[in-house]
Design an enzyme around this catalytic site. Sequence first.
Site, PDB file in Angstrom:
ATOM      1  N   ASP A  66      62.591  88.834 -49.672  1.00 30.42           N
ATOM      2  CA  ASP A  66      63.415  87.709 -50.114  1.00 30.42           C
ATOM      3  C   ASP A  66      64.858  87.834 -49.648  1.00 30.42           C
ATOM      4  O   ASP A  66      65.271  88.881 -49.140  1.00 30.42           O
ATOM      5  CB  ASP A  66      63.337  87.566 -51.646  1.00 30.42           C
ATOM      6  CG  ASP A  66      63.528  88.882 -52.384  1.00 30.42           C
ATOM      7  OD1 ASP A  66      63.945  89.866 -51.761  1.00 30.42           O
ATOM      8  OD2 ASP A  66      63.246  88.921 -53.586  1.00 30.42           O
ATOM      9  N   ASN A 132      61.637  89.423 -66.146  1.00 28.62           N
ATOM     10  CA  ASN A 132      60.778  88.296 -66.547  1.00 28.62           C
ATOM     11  C   ASN A 132      59.454  88.295 -65.777  1.00 28.62           C
ATOM     12  O   ASN A 132      58.705  87.325 -65.835  1.00 28.62           O
ATOM     13  CB  ASN A 132      61.512  86.964 -66.349  1.00 28.62           C
ATOM     14  CG  ASN A 132      61.878  86.702 -64.895  1.00 28.62           C
ATOM     15  OD1 ASN A 132      61.519  87.488 -64.014  1.00 28.62           O
ATOM     16  ND2 ASN A 132      62.574  85.609 -64.631  1.00 28.62           N
ATOM     17  N   HIS A 134      59.133  88.582 -62.447  1.00 27.18           N
ATOM     18  CA  HIS A 134      59.143  88.054 -61.085  1.00 27.18           C
ATOM     19  C   HIS A 134      58.867  89.146 -60.063  1.00 27.18           C
ATOM     20  O   HIS A 134      59.206  90.312 -60.254  1.00 27.18           O
ATOM     21  CB  HIS A 134      60.417  87.251 -60.764  1.00 27.18           C
ATOM     22  CG  HIS A 134      61.684  88.014 -60.583  1.00 27.18           C
ATOM     23  ND1 HIS A 134      62.873  87.599 -61.132  1.00 27.18           N
ATOM     24  CD2 HIS A 134      61.972  89.125 -59.875  1.00 27.18           C
ATOM     25  CE1 HIS A 134      63.831  88.424 -60.776  1.00 27.18           C
ATOM     26  NE2 HIS A 134      63.314  89.373 -60.014  1.00 27.18           N
ATOM     27  N   GLU A 139      59.677  83.293 -59.625  1.00 23.98           N
ATOM     28  CA  GLU A 139      59.990  83.237 -61.048  1.00 23.98           C
ATOM     29  C   GLU A 139      58.767  82.743 -61.836  1.00 23.98           C
ATOM     30  O   GLU A 139      57.828  82.174 -61.260  1.00 23.98           O
ATOM     31  CB  GLU A 139      61.175  82.288 -61.255  1.00 23.98           C
ATOM     32  CG  GLU A 139      62.452  82.709 -60.522  1.00 23.98           C
ATOM     33  CD  GLU A 139      63.222  83.841 -61.215  1.00 23.98           C
ATOM     34  OE1 GLU A 139      62.599  84.672 -61.917  1.00 23.98           O
ATOM     35  OE2 GLU A 139      64.450  83.891 -61.046  1.00 23.98           O
TER      36      GLU A 139
END
Length: 237
Positions: A66, A132, A134, A139
């Site tokens: 990313d 979370n 990810h 996400e």
Amino acid sequence: MKVYIGDSAIIAAMAADRYAELLKNKPNAILGLATGSTPLGLYAELGRRCSAGEITFKSVRSFNLDEYVGLDGTHDQSYRYFMNENLFKYIDIDIAATRVPSGIDIAAAAAYDDEIEKAGGIDLQLLGIGNNGHIGFNEPGTPFGSRTHLVDLTESTRIANARFFSSIDEVPTQAVTMGIRTVMNARKIILMAIGSAKAPIIAATINGEVTPEVPASVLQLHPDVEVYLDQEAASLL
Ligand code: GLP
């Protein structure tokens, strides 16, 4: 999933052993690489082994997960910069054979999966995990079939990553990330997590329901995943 638990130096060395085995069997392997604080111990160990002549990355190609939108590779918070500074300059990889999604040429994201496929597909994908759940910057709610794409970062991710910027306002609001399908196409996956803050999401990832609400839970469906955890990250298993 195979789960290995040890202190951070031990799991870095164990994960490095997986790279050594792969590169011995396939010197021109395609690596999927990750950023974040979690892989730093592994990257230091790979650098050490490369300097010692134990492994070589001369024929390796790499694709990073990313990149932040709006940061070019010279920005010190870009993931390209991170990779250059924390891994590539310590190993003998050809820098021209390393790819990080462009945070500037967003349209190029659509071709990233094709480039990976043309290269032969990823042999070993490294992953950290967000608080979370990810993976990359996928996400919660990201479809499992997603390819490399543009994402809006959640507020919790921006807050978690603000520690690297001078203020939250400087944290980009978007990123380009490999999709979940891109990650799942890798032949082998290593997930690493360190520290107690990751314990709840690691428990949900390994023992919870497979759901897009916990993106990393999709790894339960992959045939070859190894998870390397320190004792704190493993404390709720
Ligand atoms: C970022 C990256 C992820 C990484 C996560 C965890 O959001 N996009 O790929 O896994 O941070 O980072 P850390 O290892 O610093 O906890």
